[in-house]
Motif scaffolding. Structure first.
Motif, PDB file in Angstrom:
ATOM      1  N   ILE A 136       0.753  -1.298  -0.077  1.00 54.53           N
ATOM      2  CA  ILE A 136       0.081   0.000   0.144  1.00 54.53           C
ATOM      3  C   ILE A 136       0.856   1.224   0.001  1.00 54.53           C
ATOM      4  CG2 ILE A 136      -1.950   1.325   1.364  1.00 54.53           C
ATOM      5  CD1 ILE A 136      -2.581  -1.348   0.199  1.00 54.53           C
ATOM      6  N   PHE A 137       1.793   1.146   0.920  1.00 57.85           N
ATOM      7  CA  PHE A 137       2.719   2.438   0.932  1.00 57.85           C
ATOM      8  C   PHE A 137       3.966   2.327   0.167  1.00 57.85           C
ATOM      9  CE2 PHE A 137      -0.052   3.289   4.541  1.00 57.85           C
ATOM     10  CZ  PHE A 137      -0.244   4.604   4.610  1.00 57.85           C
ATOM     11  N   GLN A 138       4.139   1.161  -0.667  1.00 58.41           N
ATOM     12  CA  GLN A 138       5.377   1.065  -1.482  1.00 58.41           C
ATOM     13  C   GLN A 138       6.684   1.328  -0.629  1.00 58.41           C
ATOM     14  OE1 GLN A 138       3.382   3.243  -4.444  1.00 58.41           O
ATOM     15  NE2 GLN A 138       3.816   1.537  -5.787  1.00 58.41           N
ATOM     16  N   PHE A 139       6.713   1.202   0.335  1.00 57.42           N
ATOM     17  CA  PHE A 139       8.103   1.141   1.323  1.00 57.42           C
ATOM     18  C   PHE A 139       8.311   2.426   1.838  1.00 57.42           C
ATOM     19  CE2 PHE A 139       9.190  -2.109  -1.469  1.00 57.42           C
ATOM     20  CZ  PHE A 139       9.684  -3.130  -0.880  1.00 57.42           C
ATOM     21  N   TRP A 140       7.284   3.665   1.520  1.00 56.10           N
ATOM     22  CA  TRP A 140       7.459   4.938   2.152  1.00 56.10           C
ATOM     23  C   TRP A 140       7.281   4.780   3.780  1.00 56.10           C
ATOM     24  CZ3 TRP A 140       4.459   7.199   5.791  1.00 56.10           C
ATOM     25  CH2 TRP A 140       4.643   8.553   5.941  1.00 56.10           C
ATOM     26  N   PRO A 141       8.113   5.440   4.575  1.00 54.00           N
ATOM     27  CA  PRO A 141       9.167   6.697   4.029  1.00 54.00           C
ATOM     28  C   PRO A 141      10.602   6.369   3.675  1.00 54.00           C
ATOM     29  CG  PRO A 141       9.117   6.668   6.625  1.00 54.00           C
ATOM     30  CD  PRO A 141       8.112   5.204   5.835  1.00 54.00           C
ATOM     31  N   MET A 142      10.740   4.893   3.549  1.00 51.27           N
ATOM     32  CA  MET A 142      12.263   4.645   3.217  1.00 51.27           C
ATOM     33  C   MET A 142      12.569   5.172   1.924  1.00 51.27           C
ATOM     34  SD  MET A 142      13.425   0.820   3.789  1.00 51.27           S
ATOM     35  CE  MET A 142      13.753   0.461   5.399  1.00 51.27           C
ATOM     36  N   GLN A 187      -1.168   8.285  -1.528  1.00 49.47           N
ATOM     37  CA  GLN A 187      -1.745   6.971  -2.114  1.00 49.47           C
ATOM     38  C   GLN A 187      -2.070   5.998  -1.082  1.00 49.47           C
ATOM     39  OE1 GLN A 187      -0.285   3.775  -4.720  1.00 49.47           O
ATOM     40  NE2 GLN A 187      -0.550   5.676  -5.973  1.00 49.47           N
ATOM     41  N   GLY A 188      -0.936   5.677  -0.395  1.00 55.74           N
ATOM     42  CA  GLY A 188      -1.172   4.802   0.726  1.00 55.74           C
ATOM     43  C   GLY A 188      -2.255   5.080   1.753  1.00 55.74           C
ATOM     44  N   ILE A 189      -2.265   6.138   2.225  1.00 61.11           N
ATOM     45  CA  ILE A 189      -3.223   6.599   3.427  1.00 61.11           C
ATOM     46  C   ILE A 189      -4.549   6.420   2.629  1.00 61.11           C
ATOM     47  CG2 ILE A 189      -4.170   8.619   4.803  1.00 61.11           C
ATOM     48  CD1 ILE A 189      -1.070   9.717   4.719  1.00 61.11           C
ATOM     49  N   LEU A 199      -5.341   2.980   2.547  1.00 62.65           N
ATOM     50  CA  LEU A 199      -5.426   2.151   3.881  1.00 62.65           C
ATOM     51  C   LEU A 199      -6.989   2.414   4.439  1.00 62.65           C
ATOM     52  CD1 LEU A 199      -4.244   0.889   6.407  1.00 62.65           C
ATOM     53  CD2 LEU A 199      -3.418   3.079   6.849  1.00 62.65           C
ATOM     54  N   VAL A 200      -7.228   3.832   4.239  1.00 59.88           N
ATOM     55  CA  VAL A 200      -8.535   4.099   4.809  1.00 59.88           C
ATOM     56  C   VAL A 200      -9.622   3.405   4.151  1.00 59.88           C
ATOM     57  CG1 VAL A 200     -10.103   6.286   5.131  1.00 59.88           C
ATOM     58  CG2 VAL A 200      -7.751   6.320   5.544  1.00 59.88           C
ATOM     59  N   VAL A 201      -9.522   3.438   2.695  1.00 58.85           N
ATOM     60  CA  VAL A 201     -10.792   2.918   2.071  1.00 58.85           C
ATOM     61  C   VAL A 201     -10.851   1.412   2.333  1.00 58.85           C
ATOM     62  CG1 VAL A 201     -11.460   2.243  -0.294  1.00 58.85           C
ATOM     63  CG2 VAL A 201     -10.761   4.394   0.243  1.00 58.85           C
ATOM     64  N   THR A 202      -9.715   0.658   2.336  1.00 60.95           N
ATOM     65  CA  THR A 202      -9.674  -0.758   2.432  1.00 60.95           C
ATOM     66  C   THR A 202     -10.194  -1.028   4.058  1.00 60.95           C
ATOM     67  OG1 THR A 202      -7.690  -0.938   2.933  1.00 60.95           O
ATOM     68  CG2 THR A 202      -8.195  -1.423   0.690  1.00 60.95           C
TER      69      THR A 202
END
Lengths: 416, 442
Positions: free
Chosen positions: B79-85, B185-187, B190-193
Motif C-alpha cells: 500500500i505504501f510502497q516502502f514509504w518513508p524508506m 496514495q497509501g493513506i 488504507l482508509v478505504v480498505t
C-alpha cells in the motif's frame, strides 16, 4: 484496420477456449459442490452393527464432579503457563510439583522424585508436601463416578470411571460413597480411565491404595509420563490398553475409544455405552472430548440398539464456562437426537446445562451439595438411573425445564 | 543540479531490482530453505511455542499478532510502497539493516493498532469485547478467555484486511488513486480498505461475537446469525473460509498466475472490476468445493459435534487448506523466478498451479505429522486449538520480510537496480505481466 481489429488467430482462440473452459470448470465445481446433486457422492456404507447384548439397568453415582473449585484460578494457571496446549505435567500442579514449584516450569521426572516413594501408601504425607510446594494445590478436586450395571439375570457389575485429581479430596469422596470398601473388597470389576487429563487421572494412587489389583483399562494414547504414573501409583493387576474403536466389556456394555486430540497435550479418550433392554442406548462419558453427538452417532452405527435413550457425563462443551458459537450448534440440534434422559456433569459446563434446559432438553438437575455449586447438573453424591422400567415424561420434563435429582445417600430417593 | 530529484521511495523497487543466486541452484535453495526455516524455528520458539519463552500460541493471542504482522507488512510494502524508506536506502542498505529497520517499525505499528486502536479506543469507547480488561470481570468470564475472545475479534479484522488491502492493489490496480504520490496514495487506500473491512466485519464476524456471550446479544447483533441455514452452523468460521480463500487467491493471481487471464481485458475499469470480483468468484468456488471435498473424504458433517465432523471446523479447515497452497506459490514466485516461463502463459500457469497444489497437499500431510513434535501444537488435525494458519502465516511473514526487504539474502545478492523506463506511477499500476514481482532467478 477494421479487419485487423476483428481478426483472431487460431492460437488466441485456443487459449481463449482453454481459459474459458477452466474458469467455467472452476465455477461449476463451486456451484455443484453446494447443489443437492453433490449428496449422491456420499458413501452410505451399511453399518456393521454388533450385538453387544442387553442390561436391565445402569445406575451412575457421581462421586465427584468438582474437577476444580475455582474456574478463575484454574484458567489463571493455564494462562500463566502459556495457554491450552502446554504439557499438563509441566505446570507444577499437584501431585507432580518440584520443591517450591513455579507455574509452567516443572517436569514429570522432577515431580516424581519426591512423589514416587510416597504413593500409594503415604498419601497424607504426599499431599502435605503438595500443599507446601505446588501451584494452587487446593484448587484441584477431580472427577470420578461409580457405574453399577444390573444384568438381565440380576447380577451387578461395577465400574469405577476415573480417579479424580486431589488425593485428599478424592479419598474423602471415595469414603463418602463407600468406594474405598468396594475397592478393598474386590467389588469393583473394572477401573476405566477415560483419558489422561489431570482431573480424571492424577488421583489414581487413591484408587490403587484400596484396590491395587483392580482390572484397569486406559485408552491408547497415554504419554510415557502417564504410563509410568500408572505403575508408580501402585497398580499390580491386569492392565488393558484399548485401541481406537469398539471394545466389548461384558454383555450389554462396551467401551469406545476415540483417537481424539485434547488440550494440555493429551490424546485419546474412551467412553462407555450400555444397551438397556426396551429403552435403548445409554452413553456414559468422562469428558467426551470427541463430542457427545459424535459418540452417539458412532455408537448408533456400531451396535444393535432400539434408539438413543440416555446420557450421563461430561458433554465437554464449556467446562471453563467459556463459549463458542459452535456450541450453540449442539444446543440447536440436541433435541432432534431423541435422548430421553440427560444427566450432565462438570465438563458440560453450567452455561451449557442452562442453555440445554432453556432449549427444552430433559436435563436432570442436581442437589448442589458436597461441594457442588449449582443445581444445573448432577452434583457430588447425586445419582441417575437408566432402567428398562423407566417412565420418562419428556413433555413434563421439557415444560418444567428439568427434573430434580435425588441424594444418593438418602436411600435411593426418586428414580428417574 | 539539473537532475530529477523527486523521491520515488519504493515505487517499482521490487520489479526493478536484479538479484542473482550466489551458488548453483541446488545449493542456493538449500541454503535459502535452511535459513528461512532456522529463522522460523528460532522465532517460533521464542514467541509462539507452548514450550518456549513467550508462549503466545494460547492460541488466539499468538494468532492475532501473526495476522496483524502480515497485514502491516502488506500495508508497508504494497500500500505504501516502502514509504518513508527512501529509494537510495532500499538500493544501498544491507539487507540486514533494512530488515532491522522494517521489523521494529512493523511491530510498533502492530502494537499501536492492537493496543491503541482496538483495545484502547474501540474496546473502551465502542465495543467492549475488544478489550479484555473491560470484559474479564463480567459474569462467567475469566482473564484467559476475555483475552482470547478479544484476540479473536481483532484477528478477524486482520483477516478481512489481509484480503482487501492486496486485493485493491492487485484487483483495482490502486484506482482511482493510482496517480497520487506516497504517502497520500497509501493513506487513501488504507482508509478505504479499512473502511470496507469494518463494514464486512460487522456483517460477517460481529454476529459471531454477538452469540459468543450469554445471553445472546439480540439488541446489538443478528442472533442467530443469518448464515445458519446455508452454512449449517452459526459459527463465523463460515466466513473465515471464504475470506481465507479470497486472501490466497489474491496472491495466486498476483504471483503464479501473473494476473492472467484478467490482464487480457483492455478496458481498465472492466479489467479492474473483473479482477477484483473474479478473485472473489474463484474464492467462493474453492470455498464450496473444498468443503464438499472434505465431505467426500471424511464423511458428512454432524452439526453440533466437535472436531473434524463439525461443520464449523470443516469451514475453518477450508481456509487452512488454502493457506498451505499459498506457501509453495510464494516460494515459486519469490525464489524460483516464477518458474517455468518457457511455455505459453496458460501452460506456465497450469504447471505452476499443479506444482503449488501438489506441494500444498504434501506440506499439509507433512505438517500434521510433525507439528506436534517440533512446534508444540497438538497431535491430530482437528483439535480446537490446532491452528495451522499460525505457523504458516508466521513463515509467510518471514518470507515477506526476506523477499521484500532483504532481497532474498544470503542465498541471493542484489546485483543492480534497473532504472524505471517510465513514470513511477505508471510502472506501479501496470498489470503484473509487464513487471514480474519476483525477479529472483532460480
Amino acid at each position: 484496420m477494421a479487419d485487423n481489429d476483428n481478426s483472431i488467430t487460431r492460437r488466441d482462440f485456443t487459449k481463449g477456449v482453454a481459459v474459458g473452459t477452466m474458469a467455467g470448470a472452476l465455477g461449476t465445481m463451486g456451484i455443484y459442490s453446494y447443489s443437492p446433486l453433490a449428496k449422491q457422492h456420499f458413501v452410505k456404507a451399511p453399518a456393521a452393527k454388533e450385538n453387544i447384548g442387553e442390561v436391565k439397568s445402569v445406575k451412575v453415582t457421581n462421586i465427584s464432579e468438582t474437577s476444580w473449585f475455582d474456574n478463575k484460578v484454574l484458567m489463571g494457571d493455564i494462562k500463566g503457563a502459556g495457554g491450552l496446549l502446554v504439557n499438563q505435567y509441566t505446570y507444577n500442579w499437584a501431585p507432580f510439583t518440584q520443591p517450591k514449584g513455579q507455574l509452567g516450569k516443572g517436569s514429570y521426572e522432577d515431580g516424581m522424585k519426591i512423589l514416587r516413594p510416597l504413593i500409594p501408601n503415604k498419601l497424607d504425607e504426599a499431599w502435605a508436601y503438595q500443599l507446601e510446594n505446588a501451584v494452587n494445590p487446593t484448587n484441584g478436586g477431580g472427577f470420578a463416578a461409580l457405574i453399577e450395571v444390573e444384568a438381565l439375570d440380576g447380577k451387578i457389575t461395577r465400574i469405577l470411571l476415573d480417579s479424580g485429581w486431589n488425593f485428599d479430596w478424592m479419598d474423602k469422596a471415595f469414603k463418602r460413597e463407600g468406594i474405598d470398601k468396594l475397592l478393598a473388597d474386590g467389588k469393583i470389576d473394572y477401573f476405566v480411565l477415560s483419558h489422561e487429563h489431570f482431573d480424571h487421572f492424577w488421583g489414581a494412587p487413591v484408587v490403587f491404595k484400596y484396590g491395587p489389583t483392580v482390572r484397569t483399562l486406559y485408552p491408547k494414547g497415554f504419554y510415557p509420563e502417564g504410563m509410568d504414573y500408572l505403575k508408580a501409583a501402585g497398580h499390580r493387576g491386569e492392565l488393558i490398553e484399548t485401541k481406537p474403536g469398539l471394545y466389548k466389556l461384558f454383555p450389554g456394555a462396551a467401551l469406545y475409544n476415540f483417537a481424539t486430540p485434547i488440550i494440555c497435550r493429551v490424546f485419546g479418550e474412551q467412553s462407555l455405552f450400555f444397551n438397556v433392554k426396551d429403552k435403548g442406548l445409554v452413553t456414559v462419558t468422562g469428558c467426551c472430548h470427541q463430542g457427545i453427538l459424535q459418540f452417539a452417532s458412532v455408537a448408533q452405527r456400531a451396535v444393535e440398539t432400539k434408539k438413543l435413550y440416555g446420557i450421563y457425563g461430561g458433554l465437554h462443551v464449556s467446562p471453563f464456562d467459556e463459549w463458542d458459537p459452535k456450541y450453540d450448534d449442539l444446543v440447536a440440534v440436541f433435541k432432534k437426537w431423541g435422548f430421553e434422559k440427560v444427566g450432565c456433569n462438570h465438563c458440560t459446563g453450567i452455561l451449557t446445562a442452562r442453555k440445554l434446559i432453556e432449549a427444552g432438553i430433559p436435563v436432570i438437575q442436581g442437589t448442589a451439595r458436597n461441594g457442588t455449586k449449582d443445581k444445573a447438573y448432577l452434583g457430588n453424591g447425586d445419582q441417575i438411573v437408566f432402567a428398562m422400567n423407566d417412565v420418562v415424561d419428556i413433555a413434563a420434563a421439557a415444560t418444567q425445564g428439568a427434573a430434580s435429582a435425588a441424594p444418593a445417600a438418602a436411600g435411593g430417593g426418586m428414580k428417574y | 543540479m539539473g537532475t530529477n530529484t523527486e523521491e520515488r521511495y519504493g515505487v517499482g523497487y521490487l520489479e526493478e531490482r536484479q538479484i542473482s543466486p550466489r551458488w548453483p541452484a541446488l545449493m542456493t535453495h538449500l541454503v535459502n530453505v535452511v535459513a528461512l526455516l532456522s529463522v522460523f524455528y528460532v522465532t517460533w520458539w521464542i514467541f509462539q511455542d507452548p514450550r518456549g519463552i513467550f508462549r503466545l500460541y494460547t492460541p488466539y493471542v499468538g494468532y492475532m499478532y501473526t495476522r496483524w504482522l502480515l497485514i502491516i507488512l502488506i500495508w508497508m510494502v504494497y500500500i505504501f510502497q516502502f514509504w518513508p524508506m527512501r529509494r537510495s536506502q532500499l538500493d544501498s542498505w544491507h539487507p540486514l539493516l533494512k530488515a532491522a529497520v522494517a521489523i521494529p517499525v512493523a511491530v510498533l505499528i502492530m502494537m499501536l493498532v492492537i493496543h491503541g486502536f482496538f483495545h484502547g479506543l474501540l474496546g473502551n469507547y465502542g465495543i467492549a469485547y475488544f478489550d479484555a480488561e473491560r470484559t474479564k470481570d463480567l459474569p462467567r468470564m475469566t482473564q484467559f478467555f476475555a483475552e482470547e475472545y478479544a484476540a479473536l475479534a481483532i484477528l478477524m479484522f486482520a483477516a478481512l484486511a489481509s484480503w482487501l488491502a492486496p486485493a485493491w492493489v492487485v484487483g483495482m490496480e490502486r484506482a482511482p488513486w493510482q496517480n497520487e504520490k506516497q504517502p497520500v496514495q497509501g493513506i487513501t487506500i488504507l482508509v478505504v480498505t479499512f473502511f470496507i473491512a469494518t463494514i464486512l466485519y460487522f456483517v460477517t464476524m460481529h454476529p459471531h461475537m454477538g452469540i459468543l456471550y450469554y445471553p445472546w446479544q439480540y439488541f446489538t447483533s443478528i442472533a442467530p446469525p443469518y448464515w445458519e441455514e446455508f452454512a449449517n452452523t452459526v459459527s463465523g468460521n463460515f466466513h473465515i473460509s471464504w475470506i481465507m480463500c479470497a486472501t490466497v487467491v489474491v496472491w495466486l493471481v498476483e504471483t503464479i498466475w501473473e494476473r492472467y487471464p484478467f490482464r487480457m481485458i483492455e478496458n481498465a475499469w472492466m479489467r479492474r472490476l473483473a479482477t477484483f470480483f473474479g478473485i472473489l468468484a474463484i474464492a467462493w468456488a474453492f470455498h464450496l468445493f473444498l468443503y464438499f471435498a472434505q465431505e467426500l473424504f471424511i464423511g458428512e458433517t454432524i452439526r453440533g459435534t466437535r472436531n473434524d465432523n463439525a461443520p464449523d471446523w470443516r469451514w475453518l479447515h477450508v481456509g487452512e487448506m488454502m493457506i498451505f497452497m499459498l506457501l509453495p506459490a510464494l516460494y515459486i514466485n519469490f525464489y524460483c523466478g516464477n518458474w517455468p516461463k518457457k511455455f505459453s502463459t496458460p501452460v506456465n500457469l497450469f504447471v505452476r498451479t499443479a506444482i503449488t497444489f501438489t506441494a500444498g497437499v504434501a506440506l499439509m500431510v507433512f505438517y500434521y505429522n510433525i507439528s506436534h513434535l517440533v512446534l508444540g501444537t497438538q497431535r491430530g488435525i482437528s483439535q480446537p486449538e490446532q491452528f495451522p494458519m499460525i505457523p504458516t502465516i508466521w513463515l509467510i511473514n518471514i518470507m515477506l520480510v526476506h523477499h521484500w526487504y532483504m532481497d532474498n539474502w544470503p542465498a541471493w545478492r542484489k546485483v543492480a537496480t534497473v532504472a524505471a523506463p517510465v513514470a513511477a506511477s505508471a510502472v506501479s499500476n501496470a498489470p503484473l505481466a509487464a513487471q514480474p514481482i519476483g525477479s529472483a532467478a532460480g
